[in-house]
Scaffold this active site. Structure first.
Site, PDB file in Angstrom:
ATOM      1  N   GLY A  23       0.817  -1.208   0.000  1.00  0.00           N
ATOM      2  CA  GLY A  23       0.000   0.000   0.000  1.00  0.00           C
ATOM      3  C   GLY A  23       0.844   1.249   0.000  1.00  0.00           C
ATOM      4  O   GLY A  23       2.033   1.239   0.389  1.00  0.00           O
ATOM      5  N   GLY A  25       0.864   5.445   1.173  1.00  0.00           N
ATOM      6  CA  GLY A  25       0.253   6.409   2.072  1.00  0.00           C
ATOM      7  C   GLY A  25       0.826   7.793   1.884  1.00  0.00           C
ATOM      8  O   GLY A  25       1.732   8.014   1.072  1.00  0.00           O
ATOM      9  N   VAL A  30       3.934   0.767   2.504  1.00  0.00           N
ATOM     10  CA  VAL A  30       3.943  -0.512   3.212  1.00  0.00           C
ATOM     11  C   VAL A  30       4.303  -1.610   2.226  1.00  0.00           C
ATOM     12  O   VAL A  30       3.715  -1.702   1.140  1.00  0.00           O
ATOM     13  CB  VAL A  30       2.577  -0.798   3.873  1.00  0.00           C
ATOM     14  CG1 VAL A  30       2.634  -2.108   4.653  1.00  0.00           C
ATOM     15  CG2 VAL A  30       2.179   0.345   4.800  1.00  0.00           C
ATOM     16  N   ARG A 138      -7.885   8.419  17.602  1.00  0.00           N
ATOM     17  CA  ARG A 138      -8.215   9.639  16.872  1.00  0.00           C
ATOM     18  C   ARG A 138      -8.357   9.474  15.360  1.00  0.00           C
ATOM     19  O   ARG A 138      -8.597  10.448  14.665  1.00  0.00           O
ATOM     20  CB  ARG A 138      -7.183  10.753  17.154  1.00  0.00           C
ATOM     21  CG  ARG A 138      -7.049  11.110  18.613  1.00  0.00           C
ATOM     22  CD  ARG A 138      -6.371  12.432  18.792  1.00  0.00           C
ATOM     23  NE  ARG A 138      -5.041  12.466  18.180  1.00  0.00           N
ATOM     24  CZ  ARG A 138      -4.249  13.543  18.199  1.00  0.00           C
ATOM     25  NH1 ARG A 138      -4.668  14.644  18.766  1.00  0.00           N
ATOM     26  NH2 ARG A 138      -3.055  13.506  17.643  1.00  0.00           N
TER      27      ARG A 138
END
Length: 508
Positions: A23, A25, A30, A138
């Site tokens: 992946g 980001g 990753v 969060r």
């Protein structure tokens, strides 16, 4: 449309072999690596070379430390190692979750209600564990929930997490569709209840196949979403198989006012367990550490009697045939020994003449050098049978009056799950303005109960409203507070503390 960027070059890591990219980001990529010793596949999160400023490095280090603290939880991704590659890029070596994550599933798959409930309880226990460690996530959303090889949800990406102490809760890089109103305000503040909202929003997405306030085919930009999150009631999931009690749980977890939400992730988890029980589904246990009390004779913790009533379904094993010569004899399983409920009370010791007679386990066969060892084995099996019988009896006494476990059930709740009616919302809420500019709001309680009260507040575009408790179904807002238009929300609160999940709203 912005062109998809290429993945950064995977770093050369001693003891690891690069396999492929998993992946991309905003701050890190990753990769899938194969570790040499111990031999296994791992996910390696590597910071981008262009993101190596002090703030990003600090966030990356914080993520490594926080996830390491929580890695023992079965629904939080495990971190194995954190280090710096030869080219200067920091990296994390983590558990590789091979199955599709929730972000890959919720828009293309109709996820069953039973599975969403299981996921919700397990994630609630993960979030509660983080909160008890003083950590706010969060950024709970489907993209940050992976799926382990065994099908368990695994919470990941604590990159913008914060401690729950003073000054915590300022939003940094949160995802708007799953963020609560208080984190979208001009001066964002949040606490544990903000994570409860985001978890509820995530479960809503799994059921609805879209984000909570997204309008299919409509305008769903950041400005439109923020306005809906702050002002509009939570829409229905649009699924006929979602029971009203689950919709009510989602509405309460995503209440506009934090004080009207579940007070903790554990409370949300128990509410989901209650829905499972009402639907006659196996109740998913909350995976939380028990605080044991040291016993008088041993230094270790003592298991609470209530926890001893947790049962797993019994697997029936047919009687084994005699093993061929030279092979080990398979273990034989006998049926449970029935013990009277009176004997199951903690501290009960039966008189010798009333002691239950255990079924014979057979005489040990006389064998030259192994007879003593075989005799000890039989004694151990007999002791285990006594312990098993006592546990079954305790469970029988503690769960009398409840439904018997059904085939396929795996776990019952660690804490009793009570069946409570959903508290309705007030109806016929309306406001009338007087000549002096004040506004009087009135409403009707559709199901009045003794000692009912009402929680009301003036709705605000930003900030957290002040909640007031009153006894009568009416309130007058002075002209100084009313302004050109005033909107309020009202909830019914019972004497036992239960409140309306989705407050009624009206403007005048």
């Amino acid at each position: 449309m912005t062109a998809r960027r290429e993945a950064s070059a995977p770093p050369a890591l001693p003891g690891y072999e690069h396999v492929r990219t998993l992946g991309l980001g905003g701050f890190a990529d990753v990769f899938l690596y194969r570790q040499d010793l111990p031999r296994r596949e791992v996910a390696v999160k590597v910071l981008l070379a262009g993101s190596l400023d002090d703030e990003v490095r600090q966030r990356f280090q914080t993520e490594a430390n926080l996830m390491a603290q929580l890695s023992h939880h079965p629904s939080i991704v495990t971190v194995y190692q954190a280090s710096i590659a030869a080219d200067g890029r920091p990296y994390l070596v983590m558990e590789y979750c091979s199955r599709p994550g929730l972000a890959e599933r919720y828009r293309v798959e109709r996820i069953a209600v039973a599975e969403v409930l299981r996921i919700g309880v397990r994630l609630a226990s993960a979030v509660e564990t983080a909160h008890r460690a003083g950590i706010l996530h969060r950024d709970i959303k489907p993209a940050n929930v992976l799926t382990t090889d065994f099908g368990w949800p695994a919470l990941a990406d604590f990159g913008i997490a914060a401690t729950t102490g003073h000054g915590a809760g300022v939003a940094v890089g949160m995802s708007i569709p799953w963020s609560p109103p208080e984190l979208l305000a001009e001066h964002p503040r949040g606490d544990e209840r903000s994570d409860v909202y985001s978890l509820g929003a995530t479960l809503y997405s799994l059921l609805a196949g879209r984000t909570p306030f997204e309008i299919p085919g409509g305008q769903n930009g950041a400005q439109q979403l923020v306005a809906r999150i702050e002002r509009q009631p939570l829409p229905s999931t649009g699924r006929d198989d979602v029971p009203p009690q689950l919709q009510a749980v989602l509405e309460r977890s995503m209440a506009k006012v934090p004080a009207l939400r579940f007070g903790s992730a554990a409370e949300l988890g128990r509410a989901l367990q209650q829905v499972e029980a009402e639907l006659r589904l196996p109740v998913t246990p909350l995976d939380l550490l028990d605080e044991g009390v040291p016993g008088p004779d041993a230094g270790g913790p003592v298991i609470d009697v209530a926890d001893a009533t947790r049962l797993r379904s019994i697997v029936a094993i047919p009687d084994a045939q005699p093993a061929p010569a030279g092979e080990q004899e398979p273990t034989r399983v006998r049926g449970p020994v029935t013990v009277d409920a009176q004997r199951a009370r903690p501290g009960f010791v039966a008189p010798p003449e009333q002691a239950p007679e255990l079924p014979s386990l057979g005489e040990p066969e006389p064998v030259e050098d192994s007879s003593a060892r075989r005799g000890r084995t039989v004694a151990a099996v007999a002791s285990a049978a006594v312990v098993l019988a006592a546990i079954v009896a305790i469970a029988t006494a503690a769960t009398s009056g409840r439904d018997e476990p059904r085939p396929g059930d795996t776990d019952f709740a660690q804490e009793p799950v009570t069946h409570q009616a959903v508290v309705p919302a007030p109806h016929t809420l309306k406001g009338e303005r007087a000549q002096d500019g004040s506004v009087r709001f009135t409403w009707v309680n559709p199901d009045p109960q003794p000692d009912d009260a009402y929680l009301w507040s003036v709705l605000q575009v930003t900030g957290e409203p002040e909640i007031e408790r009153i006894e009568e179904p009416a309130v007058t807002i002075p002209a100084a507070r009313a302004g050109d238009e005033v909107c309020i929300e009202v909830s019914i609160v019972r004497s036992d503390g239960r409140a309306t999940a989705q407050p009624a709203e009206a403007c005048a």
